[in-house]
Design a protein around this motif. Structure first.
Motif, PDB file in Angstrom:
ATOM      1  N   GLY A  80      25.120  -2.233  27.877  1.00 27.65           N
ATOM      2  CA  GLY A  80      23.842  -1.334  28.757  1.00 27.65           C
ATOM      3  C   GLY A  80      22.761  -1.728  27.829  1.00 27.65           C
ATOM      4  O   GLY A  80      22.152  -1.481  28.623  1.00 27.65           O
ATOM      5  N   VAL A  81      23.043  -2.001  26.538  1.00 25.10           N
ATOM      6  CA  VAL A  81      21.691  -2.210  25.872  1.00 25.10           C
ATOM      7  C   VAL A  81      21.351  -3.629  26.180  1.00 25.10           C
ATOM      8  O   VAL A  81      20.289  -4.093  26.871  1.00 25.10           O
ATOM      9  CB  VAL A  81      21.717  -2.753  24.517  1.00 25.10           C
ATOM     10  CG1 VAL A  81      20.598  -2.929  24.159  1.00 25.10           C
ATOM     11  CG2 VAL A  81      22.077  -0.864  23.794  1.00 25.10           C
ATOM     12  N   VAL A  82      22.132  -4.672  26.430  1.00 29.14           N
ATOM     13  CA  VAL A  82      21.913  -6.223  27.321  1.00 29.14           C
ATOM     14  C   VAL A  82      21.412  -6.422  27.802  1.00 29.14           C
ATOM     15  O   VAL A  82      20.671  -7.030  28.674  1.00 29.14           O
ATOM     16  CB  VAL A  82      23.559  -7.369  26.654  1.00 29.14           C
ATOM     17  CG1 VAL A  82      23.021  -8.171  27.273  1.00 29.14           C
ATOM     18  CG2 VAL A  82      23.501  -7.334  25.352  1.00 29.14           C
ATOM     19  N   LYS A  83      22.145  -5.995  28.822  1.00 30.14           N
ATOM     20  CA  LYS A  83      21.717  -5.989  30.766  1.00 30.14           C
ATOM     21  C   LYS A  83      20.588  -5.608  31.184  1.00 30.14           C
ATOM     22  O   LYS A  83      20.340  -6.366  31.688  1.00 30.14           O
ATOM     23  CB  LYS A  83      22.439  -5.259  31.081  1.00 30.14           C
ATOM     24  CG  LYS A  83      22.345  -5.615  32.549  1.00 30.14           C
ATOM     25  CD  LYS A  83      23.198  -4.537  33.770  1.00 30.14           C
ATOM     26  CE  LYS A  83      22.543  -4.932  35.385  1.00 30.14           C
ATOM     27  NZ  LYS A  83      23.717  -4.357  36.869  1.00 30.14           N
ATOM     28  N   PRO A  84      19.522  -4.595  30.860  1.00 27.10           N
ATOM     29  CA  PRO A  84      18.386  -4.672  31.450  1.00 27.10           C
ATOM     30  C   PRO A  84      17.802  -5.809  30.338  1.00 27.10           C
ATOM     31  O   PRO A  84      16.359  -5.680  31.072  1.00 27.10           O
ATOM     32  CB  PRO A  84      17.960  -3.278  30.664  1.00 27.10           C
ATOM     33  CG  PRO A  84      18.863  -3.095  29.765  1.00 27.10           C
ATOM     34  CD  PRO A  84      20.228  -3.916  30.252  1.00 27.10           C
TER      35      PRO A  84
ATOM     36  N   GLY B  42      25.825  -8.257  30.182  1.00 26.45           N
ATOM     37  CA  GLY B  42      26.204  -7.743  29.154  1.00 26.45           C
ATOM     38  C   GLY B  42      27.413  -7.795  28.399  1.00 26.45           C
ATOM     39  O   GLY B  42      27.191  -8.442  27.400  1.00 26.45           O
ATOM     40  N   LEU B  43      27.818  -7.922  28.935  1.00 32.19           N
ATOM     41  CA  LEU B  43      29.612  -7.882  28.318  1.00 32.19           C
ATOM     42  C   LEU B  43      30.071  -9.653  28.393  1.00 32.19           C
ATOM     43  O   LEU B  43      30.841 -10.002  27.251  1.00 32.19           O
ATOM     44  CB  LEU B  43      30.198  -7.016  29.572  1.00 32.19           C
ATOM     45  CG  LEU B  43      30.923  -5.747  29.605  1.00 32.19           C
ATOM     46  CD1 LEU B  43      32.032  -5.319  30.267  1.00 32.19           C
ATOM     47  CD2 LEU B  43      31.323  -5.389  28.121  1.00 32.19           C
ATOM     48  N   LYS B  44      29.207 -10.323  29.094  1.00 32.55           N
ATOM     49  CA  LYS B  44      29.759 -11.800  29.369  1.00 32.55           C
ATOM     50  C   LYS B  44      28.788 -11.908  28.347  1.00 32.55           C
ATOM     51  O   LYS B  44      29.039 -13.039  27.708  1.00 32.55           O
ATOM     52  CB  LYS B  44      29.547 -12.260  31.008  1.00 32.55           C
ATOM     53  CG  LYS B  44      29.506 -13.587  30.508  1.00 32.55           C
ATOM     54  CD  LYS B  44      30.864 -13.658  30.887  1.00 32.55           C
ATOM     55  CE  LYS B  44      31.161 -15.547  31.091  1.00 32.55           C
ATOM     56  NZ  LYS B  44      30.781 -16.486  30.296  1.00 32.55           N
ATOM     57  N   LEU B  45      28.034 -11.874  28.137  1.00 32.78           N
ATOM     58  CA  LEU B  45      26.823 -12.327  26.948  1.00 32.78           C
ATOM     59  C   LEU B  45      27.491 -11.339  25.411  1.00 32.78           C
ATOM     60  O   LEU B  45      27.849 -12.970  24.203  1.00 32.78           O
ATOM     61  CB  LEU B  45      25.438 -11.387  26.780  1.00 32.78           C
ATOM     62  CG  LEU B  45      24.569 -12.241  25.750  1.00 32.78           C
ATOM     63  CD1 LEU B  45      23.194 -12.706  26.834  1.00 32.78           C
ATOM     64  CD2 LEU B  45      24.078 -11.493  24.655  1.00 32.78           C
ATOM     65  N   ILE B  46      27.697 -10.907  26.052  1.00 33.16           N
ATOM     66  CA  ILE B  46      28.724 -10.170  24.454  1.00 33.16           C
ATOM     67  C   ILE B  46      30.659 -11.276  23.900  1.00 33.16           C
ATOM     68  O   ILE B  46      30.456 -11.475  22.476  1.00 33.16           O
ATOM     69  CB  ILE B  46      29.093  -8.896  23.991  1.00 33.16           C
ATOM     70  CG1 ILE B  46      28.067  -7.877  23.868  1.00 33.16           C
ATOM     71  CG2 ILE B  46      29.820  -8.686  22.385  1.00 33.16           C
ATOM     72  CD1 ILE B  46      27.955  -6.856  24.611  1.00 33.16           C
ATOM     73  N   ALA B  47      30.688 -11.481  24.732  1.00 27.46           N
ATOM     74  CA  ALA B  47      32.208 -12.354  24.890  1.00 27.46           C
ATOM     75  C   ALA B  47      31.610 -13.563  24.743  1.00 27.46           C
ATOM     76  O   ALA B  47      32.787 -13.930  23.824  1.00 27.46           O
ATOM     77  CB  ALA B  47      32.673 -11.793  25.901  1.00 27.46           C
TER      78      ALA B  47
ATOM     79  N   ALA C 220      21.020   2.618  23.656  1.00 31.16           N
ATOM     80  CA  ALA C 220      21.289   2.096  22.789  1.00 31.16           C
ATOM     81  C   ALA C 220      21.737   3.682  21.926  1.00 31.16           C
ATOM     82  O   ALA C 220      22.348   3.640  21.434  1.00 31.16           O
ATOM     83  CB  ALA C 220      19.823   1.590  21.451  1.00 31.16           C
ATOM     84  N   VAL C 221      21.029   4.388  22.066  1.00 28.85           N
ATOM     85  CA  VAL C 221      21.865   5.763  21.613  1.00 28.85           C
ATOM     86  C   VAL C 221      22.747   5.958  22.289  1.00 28.85           C
ATOM     87  O   VAL C 221      23.247   6.404  21.553  1.00 28.85           O
ATOM     88  CB  VAL C 221      20.686   6.746  22.550  1.00 28.85           C
ATOM     89  CG1 VAL C 221      20.855   8.347  22.339  1.00 28.85           C
ATOM     90  CG2 VAL C 221      19.291   7.158  22.128  1.00 28.85           C
ATOM     91  N   LEU C 222      23.792   6.338  23.040  1.00 23.22           N
ATOM     92  CA  LEU C 222      24.996   6.087  23.038  1.00 23.22           C
ATOM     93  C   LEU C 222      25.877   4.897  22.564  1.00 23.22           C
ATOM     94  O   LEU C 222      27.216   5.678  22.380  1.00 23.22           O
ATOM     95  CB  LEU C 222      24.470   6.134  24.624  1.00 23.22           C
ATOM     96  CG  LEU C 222      26.319   5.431  25.316  1.00 23.22           C
ATOM     97  CD1 LEU C 222      26.954   7.672  25.450  1.00 23.22           C
ATOM     98  CD2 LEU C 222      26.604   5.085  27.363  1.00 23.22           C
ATOM     99  N   TRP C 223      25.067   3.932  22.905  1.00 23.82           N
ATOM    100  CA  TRP C 223      26.436   3.298  20.688  1.00 23.82           C
ATOM    101  C   TRP C 223      25.684   3.731  19.702  1.00 23.82           C
ATOM    102  O   TRP C 223      27.268   3.773  19.182  1.00 23.82           O
ATOM    103  CB  TRP C 223      25.495   1.701  20.929  1.00 23.82           C
ATOM    104  CG  TRP C 223      26.020   0.595  19.779  1.00 23.82           C
ATOM    105  CD1 TRP C 223      27.194   0.429  20.512  1.00 23.82           C
ATOM    106  CD2 TRP C 223      24.900   0.858  19.136  1.00 23.82           C
ATOM    107  NE1 TRP C 223      27.620  -0.571  19.049  1.00 23.82           N
ATOM    108  CE2 TRP C 223      26.347  -0.698  18.958  1.00 23.82           C
ATOM    109  CE3 TRP C 223      23.602   0.303  18.514  1.00 23.82           C
ATOM    110  CZ2 TRP C 223      25.651  -1.069  16.873  1.00 23.82           C
ATOM    111  CZ3 TRP C 223      23.564  -0.229  17.736  1.00 23.82           C
ATOM    112  CH2 TRP C 223      24.514  -0.699  16.625  1.00 23.82           C
ATOM    113  N   ARG C 224      25.351   3.964  19.434  1.00 28.62           N
ATOM    114  CA  ARG C 224      24.608   4.970  18.102  1.00 28.62           C
ATOM    115  C   ARG C 224      25.759   6.490  18.508  1.00 28.62           C
ATOM    116  O   ARG C 224      26.797   6.613  16.956  1.00 28.62           O
ATOM    117  CB  ARG C 224      23.651   5.485  17.446  1.00 28.62           C
ATOM    118  CG  ARG C 224      23.310   6.338  16.362  1.00 28.62           C
ATOM    119  CD  ARG C 224      21.732   6.354  15.770  1.00 28.62           C
ATOM    120  NE  ARG C 224      21.127   5.175  15.744  1.00 28.62           N
ATOM    121  CZ  ARG C 224      21.369   4.222  15.003  1.00 28.62           C
ATOM    122  NH1 ARG C 224      21.598   5.135  14.107  1.00 28.62           N
ATOM    123  NH2 ARG C 224      20.050   2.956  14.884  1.00 28.62           N
TER     124      ARG C 224
END
Length: 204
Positions: free
Chosen positions: A14-18, A64-69, A173-177
């Motif tokens: 969710g951070v990466v996509k935007p 975003g998931l694809k970039l991480i993967a 990023a808030v959610l991730w933390r």
């Protein structure tokens, strides 16, 4: 909410996509406006039952998931990586500032009410969220400087979209933390994030 590696990975996507959408807009001068809808909805979903509820479906954070993967957080363009790390820095500052959090929360509530009368991607809603980012998070350092096509970045509508997407990235990023993410995990849990992202999008 349970603090699992899956929840962290979804929030990180969710951070990466935007940020990917910002790069696309800045470089190409155009963007699928419907592509930013899940990003805006993530801003408005402030009391989720679980992490996925913030985004609706895994498909809404697929890029975003694809970039991480693909291990993109390590191999991506240096400018993109710098933006990503700056978002994490800014989130840390925002989360420690209660007054700022109250101001942002109030602004989000107002924009959400406005969105009830317009489409969620209506220019008035986007301009409202962009103004909220401009008057709060953009005052912090380090600042995120977006470079790209000069004419694109002179267009106020595009500037509003970019600021709204940055607000969405900060929200994730808030959610991730909240789900147990921290900067050390970017390095030391990299393989776990990669494998979890692959699992979520069913890549072998």
């Amino acid at each position: 909410m349970a603090k699992t590696i899956e929840d962290q990975t979804i929030a990180l996507a969710g951070v990466v996509k935007p940020l990917l959408l910002i790069s696309e807009l800045a470089d190409n001068g155009q963007i699928d406006i419907m592509g930013i809808e899940p990003c805006i909805r993530s801003i408005f979903t402030t009391n989720p039952v679980n992490t996925l509820e913030v985004y609706g479906t895994v498909d809404n954070v697929f890029d975003g998931l694809k970039l991480i993967a693909d291990d993109g957080l390590r191999k991506a363009d240096p400018v993109f990586v710098r933006h990503f790390l700056t978002v994490l820095q800014l989130e840390s500052k925002v989360s420690k500032n209660n007054e700022l959090l109250k101001t942002i929360g109030s602004g989000i509530d107002k924009a959400k009410t406005q969105a009830d009368y317009f489409e969620i991607t209506h220019e008035n809603v986007i301009a409202n969220l962009a103004g909220l980012y401009l008057n709060t998070i953009s005052k912090l350092t380090p600042r995120i400087l977006i470079k790209g096509d000069e004419q694109t970045l002179k267009n106020q509508r595009n500037v509003d979209i970019i600021r709204t997407l940055l607000l969405s990235a900060i929200r994730s990023a808030v959610l991730w933390r909240q789900n147990g993410g921290n900067k050390l995990k970017i390095a030391f849990s990299r393989k776990r994030y990669i494998e979890t992202a692959k699992k979520l999008i069913r890549i072998n």
